[in-house]
Scaffold this motif. Structure first.
Motif, PDB file in Angstrom:
ATOM      1  N   TRP A 147       1.017  -1.304   0.178  1.00 37.30           N
ATOM      2  CA  TRP A 147      -0.037  -0.001  -0.030  1.00 37.30           C
ATOM      3  C   TRP A 147       0.997   1.320  -0.033  1.00 37.30           C
ATOM      4  CZ3 TRP A 147       0.801   3.610   3.848  1.00 37.30           C
ATOM      5  CH2 TRP A 147       1.531   3.025   4.968  1.00 37.30           C
ATOM      6  N   GLY A 148       2.163   1.150   0.458  1.00 39.27           N
ATOM      7  CA  GLY A 148       3.046   2.307   0.489  1.00 39.27           C
ATOM      8  C   GLY A 148       3.894   2.387  -0.871  1.00 39.27           C
ATOM      9  N   VAL A 149       3.597   1.817  -2.061  1.00 39.23           N
ATOM     10  CA  VAL A 149       4.308   1.983  -3.248  1.00 39.23           C
ATOM     11  C   VAL A 149       3.336   2.369  -4.181  1.00 39.23           C
ATOM     12  CG1 VAL A 149       5.520   0.619  -4.978  1.00 39.23           C
ATOM     13  CG2 VAL A 149       5.822   0.049  -2.546  1.00 39.23           C
ATOM     14  N   HIS A 150       3.342   3.480  -4.677  1.00 37.07           N
ATOM     15  CA  HIS A 150       2.551   4.272  -5.476  1.00 37.07           C
ATOM     16  C   HIS A 150       2.276   3.390  -6.875  1.00 37.07           C
ATOM     17  CE1 HIS A 150       3.111   8.290  -3.689  1.00 37.07           C
ATOM     18  NE2 HIS A 150       4.318   8.126  -3.713  1.00 37.07           N
ATOM     19  N   SER A 151       0.953   3.373  -6.943  1.00 33.84           N
ATOM     20  CA  SER A 151       0.491   2.615  -8.157  1.00 33.84           C
ATOM     21  C   SER A 151       1.020   3.018  -9.605  1.00 33.84           C
ATOM     22  CB  SER A 151      -1.202   2.742  -8.139  1.00 33.84           C
ATOM     23  OG  SER A 151      -1.710   2.037  -9.499  1.00 33.84           O
ATOM     24  N   PHE A 154       6.570   2.889 -11.214  1.00 32.99           N
ATOM     25  CA  PHE A 154       7.903   2.765 -12.103  1.00 32.99           C
ATOM     26  C   PHE A 154       7.516   2.685 -13.418  1.00 32.99           C
ATOM     27  CE2 PHE A 154       8.353   0.354  -8.053  1.00 32.99           C
ATOM     28  CZ  PHE A 154       9.273   0.940  -7.498  1.00 32.99           C
ATOM     29  N   LYS A 155       6.129   2.830 -13.779  1.00 28.00           N
ATOM     30  CA  LYS A 155       5.653   2.638 -15.219  1.00 28.00           C
ATOM     31  C   LYS A 155       6.531   3.493 -16.182  1.00 28.00           C
ATOM     32  CE  LYS A 155       1.646   3.133 -18.227  1.00 28.00           C
ATOM     33  NZ  LYS A 155       0.094   3.605 -18.016  1.00 28.00           N
ATOM     34  N   ASP A 156       6.664   4.900 -15.881  1.00 29.72           N
ATOM     35  CA  ASP A 156       7.139   5.855 -16.936  1.00 29.72           C
ATOM     36  C   ASP A 156       8.917   5.852 -16.951  1.00 29.72           C
ATOM     37  OD1 ASP A 156       4.918   6.356 -18.265  1.00 29.72           O
ATOM     38  OD2 ASP A 156       4.358   7.738 -16.638  1.00 29.72           O
ATOM     39  N   MET A 157       9.646   5.192 -16.056  1.00 33.79           N
ATOM     40  CA  MET A 157      11.098   5.134 -15.736  1.00 33.79           C
ATOM     41  C   MET A 157      11.594   4.565 -16.875  1.00 33.79           C
ATOM     42  SD  MET A 157      11.260   4.983 -11.551  1.00 33.79           S
ATOM     43  CE  MET A 157      10.368   6.191 -10.642  1.00 33.79           C
ATOM     44  N   SER A 162      17.967  -0.905 -12.524  1.00 37.14           N
ATOM     45  CA  SER A 162      18.099  -1.811 -11.361  1.00 37.14           C
ATOM     46  C   SER A 162      16.879  -1.229 -10.195  1.00 37.14           C
ATOM     47  CB  SER A 162      19.480  -1.749 -10.709  1.00 37.14           C
ATOM     48  OG  SER A 162      20.279  -0.553 -10.404  1.00 37.14           O
ATOM     49  N   LEU A 163      16.237  -2.072  -9.699  1.00 43.25           N
ATOM     50  CA  LEU A 163      15.103  -1.952  -8.562  1.00 43.25           C
ATOM     51  C   LEU A 163      15.623  -2.926  -7.557  1.00 43.25           C
ATOM     52  CD1 LEU A 163      12.721  -0.320  -7.721  1.00 43.25           C
ATOM     53  CD2 LEU A 163      11.531  -1.952  -8.973  1.00 43.25           C
ATOM     54  N   TYR A 164      16.189  -2.333  -6.370  1.00 44.84           N
ATOM     55  CA  TYR A 164      16.069  -3.205  -5.187  1.00 44.84           C
ATOM     56  C   TYR A 164      15.112  -2.854  -4.102  1.00 44.84           C
ATOM     57  CZ  TYR A 164      20.847  -3.948  -7.334  1.00 44.84           C
ATOM     58  OH  TYR A 164      21.587  -4.208  -8.077  1.00 44.84           O
ATOM     59  N   LEU A 165      14.458  -4.102  -3.798  1.00 42.36           N
ATOM     60  CA  LEU A 165      13.414  -3.851  -2.669  1.00 42.36           C
ATOM     61  C   LEU A 165      13.338  -5.124  -1.803  1.00 42.36           C
ATOM     62  CD1 LEU A 165      10.538  -2.822  -5.327  1.00 42.36           C
ATOM     63  CD2 LEU A 165      11.399  -1.480  -3.703  1.00 42.36           C
ATOM     64  N   ILE A 173       4.243  -7.879  -6.526  1.00 37.60           N
ATOM     65  CA  ILE A 173       5.215  -7.134  -7.399  1.00 37.60           C
ATOM     66  C   ILE A 173       4.718  -5.861  -8.029  1.00 37.60           C
ATOM     67  CG2 ILE A 173       6.653  -7.195  -9.295  1.00 37.60           C
ATOM     68  CD1 ILE A 173       7.060 -10.304  -8.738  1.00 37.60           C
ATOM     69  N   PRO A 174       5.183  -4.998  -7.775  1.00 34.71           N
ATOM     70  CA  PRO A 174       4.679  -3.444  -8.364  1.00 34.71           C
ATOM     71  C   PRO A 174       4.863  -3.775  -9.719  1.00 34.71           C
ATOM     72  CG  PRO A 174       6.917  -3.050  -7.542  1.00 34.71           C
ATOM     73  CD  PRO A 174       6.254  -4.211  -7.003  1.00 34.71           C
ATOM     74  N   THR A 175       3.621  -3.284 -10.518  1.00 36.91           N
ATOM     75  CA  THR A 175       3.622  -3.441 -11.766  1.00 36.91           C
ATOM     76  C   THR A 175       3.051  -2.157 -12.432  1.00 36.91           C
ATOM     77  OG1 THR A 175       1.651  -4.551 -11.893  1.00 36.91           O
ATOM     78  CG2 THR A 175       3.670  -5.797 -12.180  1.00 36.91           C
ATOM     79  N   PRO A 176       3.071  -1.772 -13.824  1.00 38.03           N
ATOM     80  CA  PRO A 176       3.921  -2.225 -14.677  1.00 38.03           C
ATOM     81  C   PRO A 176       5.411  -2.168 -14.545  1.00 38.03           C
ATOM     82  CG  PRO A 176       2.858  -0.598 -15.874  1.00 38.03           C
ATOM     83  CD  PRO A 176       2.292  -0.718 -14.318  1.00 38.03           C
TER      84      PRO A 176
END
Length: 242
Positions: A147-151, A154-157, A162-165, A173-176
């Motif tokens: 709930w703390g990761v914005h919907s 990462f879509k437009d990046m 590299s993404l370390y979570l 997993i946060p998508t897309p």
């Protein structure tokens, strides 16, 4: 012949120098003055555009010289990061090993050149909003839940590599995820299932995600054998429990 003592005949002019000042708050040699009454580049180490303020007991980010491009504030006691702490020339920020639990929502939003952000080993429950220029994001060892990761955060990046979570409390997993992504570490979370579109596109059977070669899903309550359709587009299978 007699020789007179030259010291007796020597008359030196009297010099009254004016006050010498250093503009600490401008682009002076030592940078702006901190809340401790000491210029940043005396309290920290400034080399070129890099400012190193590591393991010196800071409780807040010091004012940065105007030319700062890289800031290293690791292993301090910082709890709150404000939207006035950074300057728009920054390309890299490393705040590993602090006590950060609060951030102003727009802390990083207006940093047009930022590419690397390392916030590992803090107490964050909410991921800050990040600009699309990011290449490297490290949020390991925090308290992030899904709930703390914005919907679609990462879509437009389109440059993210590299993404370390790992070592958080994520349920999924946060998508897309952007196609540029090469490394995705999610071990030691609470992920229990995968959707067939998490990495792939079930509408396009020719779709291949060429870049994503390093996926870590181990130490999650997840049996990766149960979701074979989630990996058909990947060049390499994720690391995880079978």
């Amino acid at each position: 012949a007699t020789v007179k003592n030259s010291k007796e005949d020597m008359t030196l002019p009297t010099v009254h120098p004016g006050p010498v000042t250093v503009d600490y708050k401008g682009q002076g040699l030592f940078g702006p003055e901190t809340s401790l009454g000491m210029p940043t580049c005396l309290l920290c180490v400034c080399i070129g555009g890099s400012v190193y303020c590591e393991d010196i007991g800071l409780e807040q980010i010091p004012p940065l010289p105007k030319g700062t491009t890289h800031f290293y504030g690791r292993f301090n006691k910082i709890r709150h990061v404000k939207n006035t702490d950074f300057i728009n020339k920054l390309q890299s920020i490393d705040l590993t090993g602090n006590q950060i639990s609060e951030m102003d929502e727009d802390t990083f939003r207006f940093l047009p050149k930022i590419q690397e952000l390392i916030l590992a080993g803090n107490n964050l429950q909410v991921m800050p909003e990040l600009p699309v220029t990011m290449k490297h994001i490290d949020l390991r060892n925090n308290r992030l839940s899904s709930w703390g990761v914005h919907s679609e955060g990462f879509k437009d990046m389109s440059q993210l590599e590299s993404l370390y979570l790992s070592d958080n409390k994520l349920d999924y997993i946060p998508t897309p995820l952007p196609l540029s992504l090469r490394v995705l570490h999610l071990q030691n979370n609470n992920i229990q299932s995968l959707h067939e579109d998490t990495f792939c596109n079930h509408h396009d059977h020719n779709f291949i995600r060429y870049n994503l070669e390093d996926i870590r899903l181990d130490a999650n309550p997840l049996n990766i054998n149960l979701f074979p359709q989630a990996y058909v587009c990947l060049p390499r299978l994720p690391v995880g429990s079978h």
